[in-house]
Design a protein around this motif. Structure first.
Motif, mmCIF file in Angstrom:
data_model
loop_
_atom_site.group_PDB
_atom_site.id
_atom_site.type_symbol
_atom_site.label_atom_id
_atom_site.label_comp_id
_atom_site.label_asym_id
_atom_site.label_seq_id
_atom_site.Cartn_x
_atom_site.Cartn_y
_atom_site.Cartn_z
ATOM 1 N N LYS A 373 0.833 -1.224 0.000
ATOM 2 C CA LYS A 373 0.000 0.000 0.000
ATOM 3 C C LYS A 373 0.860 1.263 0.000
ATOM 4 O O LYS A 373 0.377 2.344 -0.296
ATOM 5 N N ASN A 374 2.114 1.135 0.436
ATOM 6 C CA ASN A 374 3.000 2.302 0.531
ATOM 7 C C ASN A 374 4.060 2.230 -0.560
ATOM 8 O O ASN A 374 5.213 1.909 -0.329
ATOM 9 N N LYS A 375 3.619 2.536 -1.757
ATOM 10 C CA LYS A 375 4.392 2.215 -2.941
ATOM 11 C C LYS A 375 5.689 3.000 -3.098
ATOM 12 O O LYS A 375 6.578 2.588 -3.830
ATOM 13 N N ASP A 376 5.806 4.133 -2.427
ATOM 14 C CA ASP A 376 6.998 4.937 -2.644
ATOM 15 C C ASP A 376 8.142 4.572 -1.703
ATOM 16 O O ASP A 376 9.202 5.172 -1.734
ATOM 17 N N LEU A 377 7.944 3.581 -0.842
ATOM 18 C CA LEU A 377 8.981 3.267 0.136
ATOM 19 C C LEU A 377 9.751 1.994 -0.227
ATOM 20 O O LEU A 377 9.179 1.033 -0.734
ATOM 21 N N ARG A 378 11.055 2.026 0.051
ATOM 22 C CA ARG A 378 11.862 0.803 -0.067
ATOM 23 C C ARG A 378 11.744 0.082 1.272
ATOM 24 O O ARG A 378 12.077 0.624 2.317
#
Ligand SMILES: *Cc1c(COP(=O)(O)O)cnc(C)c1O
Length: 437
Positions: A373-378
């Motif tokens: 759901k938190n697509k911008d995080l590595r």
């Protein structure tokens, strides 16, 4: 020194905190100051083995209480199994914490805690009887961790009808200093029996202790795998499938010690009291807790919430009453809170298998769903148990029976030693008096 999160008990040193478990005012022990790693220490992690990283972290808390060489030996024998980091794609990794002797991440904490307690008891020429109630994973990790120790005996209580054969056999096939008791009742009944025994003056002579997740010795070893992941991958975010927040606290301590971490995703199932608190600033526990597929996370009031709130400058008691609000802005900066339904959990098991041919179980799936759901995080997602510990859901969703790890294969073959008792305190008490002096 450590203080109690209820602020009404006297401060203690780390050895006292570990041997006591809970403070007299029912608060949880917290270090007054969380020790920092130096820049050199942080830089050196990348060349260290897992057990050496464990030593680097733990000595910060235990210096002067355990000699360096003894602690290094404890770390080496506690962490004699692999801790794989699996890369799924450019931004998603799985940190597999399921390779210990009971195939669940609770081994990490239980094994170091057992050895540290054993050392302290040897120092004091003392003995302990550990009573622990379990709904599955904790009991087997604790029983295995203390198995064979001379100064410590363990009694594990579990609900007869509510645990799986695989979970049961990890506790009942040990024998020796481990006594497994099935209770004709529910998990809450087991817990009530244990609690009553702790306050019974007739049992004081047994020197009872609990070894449950409120003990600070269960938390400190859980700092290590965050430092380990950082040492191998650099600065990342973590997604943590959470119940009592012991695992999450390990991460927050790691960050506080200086390990570079961006954000923590606190992933819970439908027991989402923390998500509401995160969003609204109002806390209301869920009682009774809801059943879900990730059953080790069915927690309606996380015990370590007291430590989390304390870390952010607030005060909450064991009943969930907030006397002082923590810094919500900072909590929202450091963490993201996500609740995941059973349907979404199953969908995630299916989708991870389809995309990557990797089998995960319901707890890890909660963390991975929240991560996706938190697509911008590595992100590094913690996988907290081996899929073979939760075969029913896995089989239902992807039609594959996950392969048994060696520890389960061995346990399933062995003879069981167990005692069954009614859900009745007097019977339990007489059993303890009759069997332990
Ligand atoms: C205990 C457990 C959790 C939750 O960990 P907490 O430290 O209680 O938040 C998650 N997954 C599994 C498999 C567990 O046994």
């Amino acid at each position: 020194m450590l203080y109690s999160t209820n602020l009404k008990a006297k401060e203690v040193n780390i050895k006292e905190a570990i041997l006591k478990g809970l403070a007299e005012d029912k608060g949880l022990y917290m270090p007054k100051e969380i020790p920092k790693l130096t820049n050199e220490e942080i830089a050196s992690l990348k060349d260290k083995a897992y057990y050496e990283i464990a030593f680097t972290i733990l000595i910060k808390y235990l210096k002067g209480f355990i000699p360096d060489d003894k602690l290094l030996e404890i770390c080496k024998s506690s962490y004699n199994f692999p801790v794989p980091i699996e890369r799924l794609d450019d931004r998603l990794y799985i940190l597999r914490l399921d390779q210990g002797p009971t195939a669940a991440f609770k081994d990490f904490a239980a094994r170091a805690m057992a050895r540290i307690m054993d050392y302290f008891l040897e120092q004091d020429n003392n003995e302990l009887l550990i009573l622990t109630a379990t709904s599955g994973d904790t009991g087997s990790a604790v029983a295995n961790a203390f198995f064979g120790m001379e100064r410590i005996k363990v009694v594990v209580l579990f609900p007869k009808e509510e645990i799986t054969e695989r979970q049961r056999k990890l506790m009942t096939t040990l024998g020796g200093n481990i006594t497994a008791i099935s209770i004709d009742g529910k998990f809450d009944d087991c817990q009530a029996l244990v609690k009553e025994a702790f306050v019974d003056p007739d049992l004081k002579y047994l020197n009872l202790s609990s070894a449950n997740s409120i003990n600070i010795a269960r938390l400190l070893p859980q700092i290590v795998y965050y430092a380990y992941a950082y040492s191998r991958l650099g600065k990342v975010n973590f997604s943590i499938p959470s119940g009592n927040f012991g695992d999450l606290m390990g991460g927050l301590f790691a960050k506080e010690m200086g390990i570079p971490v961006n954000k923590f995703i606190v992933a819970v199932n439908e027991n989402d009291e923390f998500v509401d608190f995160y969003n609204t600033g109002e806390y209301k526990n869920i009682s009774p807790s809801k059943n879900s597929l990730s059953n080790a996370m069915n927690v309606g009031h996380p015990s370590n919430l007291a430590r989390l709130i304390a870390l952010y400058g607030g005060i909450i008691d064991e009943k969930g009453i907030i006397a002082k609000m923590p810094d919500m802005q900072k909590i929202r900066h450091d963490m993201v809170a996500v609740s995941v339904t059973d349907e979404q959990t199953k969908e995630e098991i299916r989708s991870i298998y389809k995309k990557f041919h990797v089998i995960i179980e319901p707890h890890g799936a909660v963390g991975l769903y929240a991560a996706e759901k938190n697509k911008d995080l590595r992100l590094v997602c913690l996988e907290t148990a081996d899929p073979a510990k939760f075969p029913d859901t896995v089989k239902e969703v992807i039609k594959i029976d996950p392969a048994l790890p060696e520890c389960l294969r061995q346990a399933l073959k062995k003879e069981e030693y167990l005692k069954n008792l009614d859900n009745n305190y007097q019977d339990f008490k007489q059993f303890l008096i009759g069997n332990f002096k």
